[in-house]
Write an enzyme that holds these catalytic residues in place. Structure first.
Site, PDB file in Angstrom:
ATOM      1  CG  LEU A  69       1.375   5.803   1.858  1.00 38.49           C
ATOM      2  CD1 LEU A  69       0.417   6.619   2.719  1.00 38.49           C
ATOM      3  CD2 LEU A  69       1.083   4.318   2.046  1.00 38.49           C
ATOM      4  CE1 TYR A 141      10.853   6.144  -3.349  1.00 37.70           C
ATOM      5  CE2 TYR A 141      12.772   5.445  -2.083  1.00 37.70           C
ATOM      6  CZ  TYR A 141      11.392   5.497  -2.248  1.00 37.70           C
ATOM      7  OH  TYR A 141      10.568   4.903  -1.319  1.00 37.70           O
ATOM      8  CB  THR A 172       7.331  -2.710   4.204  1.00 37.43           C
ATOM      9  OG1 THR A 172       7.802  -1.800   5.204  1.00 37.43           O
ATOM     10  CG2 THR A 172       6.020  -3.308   4.681  1.00 37.43           C
TER      11      THR A 172
HETATM   12  P1  NAD Z   1       3.645   0.700  -4.577  1.00 36.92           P
HETATM   13  O1  NAD Z   1       4.379   0.966  -5.842  1.00 36.92           O
HETATM   14  O2  NAD Z   1       3.051  -0.647  -4.374  1.00 36.92           O
HETATM   15  O3  NAD Z   1       2.481   1.775  -4.381  1.00 36.92           O
HETATM   16  C1  NAD Z   1       2.618   3.118  -4.746  1.00 36.92           C
HETATM   17  C2  NAD Z   1       1.277   3.571  -5.330  1.00 36.92           C
HETATM   18  O4  NAD Z   1       1.386   4.959  -5.669  1.00 36.92           O
HETATM   19  C3  NAD Z   1       0.898   2.818  -6.606  1.00 36.92           C
HETATM   20  O5  NAD Z   1      -0.437   2.362  -6.523  1.00 36.92           O
HETATM   21  C4  NAD Z   1       1.057   3.864  -7.711  1.00 36.92           C
HETATM   22  O6  NAD Z   1       0.175   3.629  -8.785  1.00 36.92           O
HETATM   23  C5  NAD Z   1       0.795   5.144  -6.965  1.00 36.92           C
HETATM   24  N1  NAD Z   1       1.435   6.325  -7.565  1.00 36.92           N
HETATM   25  C6  NAD Z   1       2.730   6.470  -7.924  1.00 36.92           C
HETATM   26  N2  NAD Z   1       2.947   7.711  -8.408  1.00 36.92           N
HETATM   27  C7  NAD Z   1       1.749   8.355  -8.340  1.00 36.92           C
HETATM   28  C8  NAD Z   1       1.322   9.669  -8.701  1.00 36.92           C
HETATM   29  N3  NAD Z   1       2.169  10.560  -9.237  1.00 36.92           N
HETATM   30  N4  NAD Z   1       0.023  10.001  -8.498  1.00 36.92           N
HETATM   31  C9  NAD Z   1      -0.850   9.116  -7.975  1.00 36.92           C
HETATM   32  N5  NAD Z   1      -0.500   7.846  -7.627  1.00 36.92           N
HETATM   33  C10 NAD Z   1       0.786   7.482  -7.812  1.00 36.92           C
HETATM   34  O7  NAD Z   1       4.654   1.059  -3.392  1.00 36.92           O
HETATM   35  P2  NAD Z   1       4.500   0.824  -1.819  1.00 36.92           P
HETATM   36  O8  NAD Z   1       5.535  -0.150  -1.393  1.00 36.92           O
HETATM   37  O9  NAD Z   1       3.091   0.561  -1.455  1.00 36.92           O
HETATM   38  O10 NAD Z   1       4.960   2.242  -1.261  1.00 36.92           O
HETATM   39  C11 NAD Z   1       4.029   3.178  -0.757  1.00 36.92           C
HETATM   40  C12 NAD Z   1       4.781   4.359  -0.164  1.00 36.92           C
HETATM   41  O11 NAD Z   1       5.611   3.942   0.906  1.00 36.92           O
HETATM   42  C13 NAD Z   1       5.698   5.073  -1.167  1.00 36.92           C
HETATM   43  O12 NAD Z   1       5.645   6.455  -0.930  1.00 36.92           O
HETATM   44  C14 NAD Z   1       7.062   4.550  -0.821  1.00 36.92           C
HETATM   45  O13 NAD Z   1       8.075   5.483  -1.167  1.00 36.92           O
HETATM   46  C15 NAD Z   1       6.950   4.364   0.688  1.00 36.92           C
HETATM   47  N6  NAD Z   1       7.891   3.344   1.151  1.00 36.92           N
HETATM   48  C16 NAD Z   1       7.647   2.019   0.927  1.00 36.92           C
HETATM   49  C17 NAD Z   1       8.581   1.074   1.357  1.00 36.92           C
HETATM   50  C18 NAD Z   1       8.367  -0.402   1.150  1.00 36.92           C
HETATM   51  O14 NAD Z   1       9.262  -1.190   1.464  1.00 36.92           O
HETATM   52  N7  NAD Z   1       7.227  -0.850   0.682  1.00 36.92           N
HETATM   53  C19 NAD Z   1       9.756   1.493   1.999  1.00 36.92           C
HETATM   54  C20 NAD Z   1       9.971   2.859   2.179  1.00 36.92           C
HETATM   55  C21 NAD Z   1       9.028   3.782   1.769  1.00 36.92           C
END
Ligand code: NAD
Ligand code: UDP
Length: 307
Positions: A69, A141, A172
């Site tokens: 993730l 992205y 989400t």
């Molecule tokens: P978030 O920003 O809360 O969490 C992402 C986490 O990844 C953070 O803790 C960050 O520190 C860590 N991170 C980022 N780059 C990193 C790297 N290079 N190495 C290690 N850690 C790293 O975001 P989220 O909403 O929890 O999203 C989680 C995943 O779900 C992501 O891949 C995102 O693209 C995907 N996603 C989320 C949503 C949403 O609505 N929340 C929608 C579509 C996709």
């Protein structure tokens, strides 16, 4: 005991998923560089390793499953570092696929509805090839996620990672979000709690479909336990405009007024998942509507302010 690695497990969705895996009896390792952590951090009970997926540290022991993730996820965050976002999706995913290959681990990739870009097909089915403007700011992205999906399928086809799962996650929300991450639900709720005007970008007619985080995590859990290698949309088809969302949040918290700002470049006009595949193959569908999911979400953001 099944040992799972959750990359990005200090973030909003990752920590909620890691908690669920602990509840399911897994041993959980979290790898996160803390670039956009949840204020709650990784859940208690995991082994936390601070590090970047692009250049990961050695991880001790065997790994049975990888839930990948780690990625910047909110538009203001990924637009701050487009190169870093592309590298995380490309090189970070390659490193995690190599790790899956070494351990013979099942690999679940957290993809996104952004692979559909500004969609010309509505609602979006998994077969839809998408409409991403490669020169747009958001492409850092969108294309990173598209490449990472393609890479995941390439590792699978070349028999390097036998078990792959791809979740296309739609918008989400829920407890554990960072209040300042810039996404619309966290912005609107925190603005309303502070008695400030809600910031609507554009005329607010653009639509999104919001899924409560526990529903998403249930979908990820079911997908990771299934044998479905095709991509699966995980989202809530309850679609609304940003003006409607502002009205709902104002009704829940109090009406503090709205201000209109320019629409960010290539902001998708509408988005709603077709979840037929998740329903049919996983027996999954969301069970928590927006009105219900906003209650714990508002409670959570209020508790951060009161803390
Ligand atoms: P978030 O920003 O809360 O969490 C992402 C986490 O990844 C953070 O803790 C960050 O520190 C860590 N991170 C980022 N780059 C990193 C790297 N290079 N190495 C290690 N850690 C790293 O975001 P989220 O909403 O929890 O999203 C989680 C995943 O779900 C992501 O891949 C995102 O693209 C995907 N996603 C989320 C949503 C949403 O609505 N929340 C929608 C579509 C996709
Ligand atoms: N948005 C808004 N006000 C805000 C933040 C976002 O009107 O304070 C809009 C944004 O332009 C987009 C929608 O809300 O049309 C969803 O934005 P978000 O950043 O949550 O997710 P994404 O654009 O990735 O779907």
């Amino acid at each position: 005991m099944t040992r799972a690695l959750v990359t990005g497990g200090a973030g909003f969705v990752g920590r909620t998923l890691a908690s669920r895996l602990l509840d399911e009896g897994f041993e959980v390792i979290v790898l996160d560089n803390l670039s956009s952590p949840s204020p709650l951090g990784p859940p208690e009970g995991v082994t936390f390793i601070e590090g970047d997926v692009v250049d990961p540290p050695d991880l001790p022991g065997t790994i049975d499953r990888i839930y990948h993730l780690a990625s910047p996820a909110s538009p203001p965050r990924y637009l701050l570092d487009p190169i870093g976002t592309l590298l995380t999706g490309a090189e970070g995913t390659r490193r995690m696929l190599d790790l899956a290959e070494r351990h013979g681990a099942r690999f679940l990739f957290a993809s996104t509805s952004e692979v559909y870009g500004d969609p010309t097909e509505h609602p979006q089915r998994e077969e839809y090839t998408g409409s991403v403007q490669v020169t747009s700011t958001r492409a850092c992205y969108d294309e990173a996620k598209r490449y990472a999906e393609a890479l995941t399928y390439a590792y699978h086809r070349q028999n390097r990672v036998a078990e792959i799962r791809v979740a296309r996650i739609f918008n989400t929300y829920g407890p554990a979000m960072a209040p300042d991450d810039g996404r619309v639900v966290s912005n609107f709720v925190n603005q309303a709690l502070a008695g400030r005007h809600l910031t609507i970008y554009g005329d607010g007619s653009q639509t999104r479909s919001f899924c409560y985080v526990d529903d998403l995590v249930e979908g990820l859990w079911l997908l990771s336990n299934s044998d479905v290698t095709d991509p699966v949309n995980i989202g809530n088809p309850e679609e609304m405009s940003m003006r409607q969302l502002a009205t709902i949040i104002a009704e829940e918290i109090g009406d503090s007024g709205v201000d209109y700002f320019p629409l960010p470049e290539s902001d998708p006009a509408r988005r709603r998942p077709d979840i037929t595949r998740a329903r049919t193959l996983l027996g999954w569908e969301p069970s928590i509507g927006l009105a219900e999911g906003l209650v714990p979400t508002i409670h959570y953001f209020r508790s951060l302010i009161d803390a």
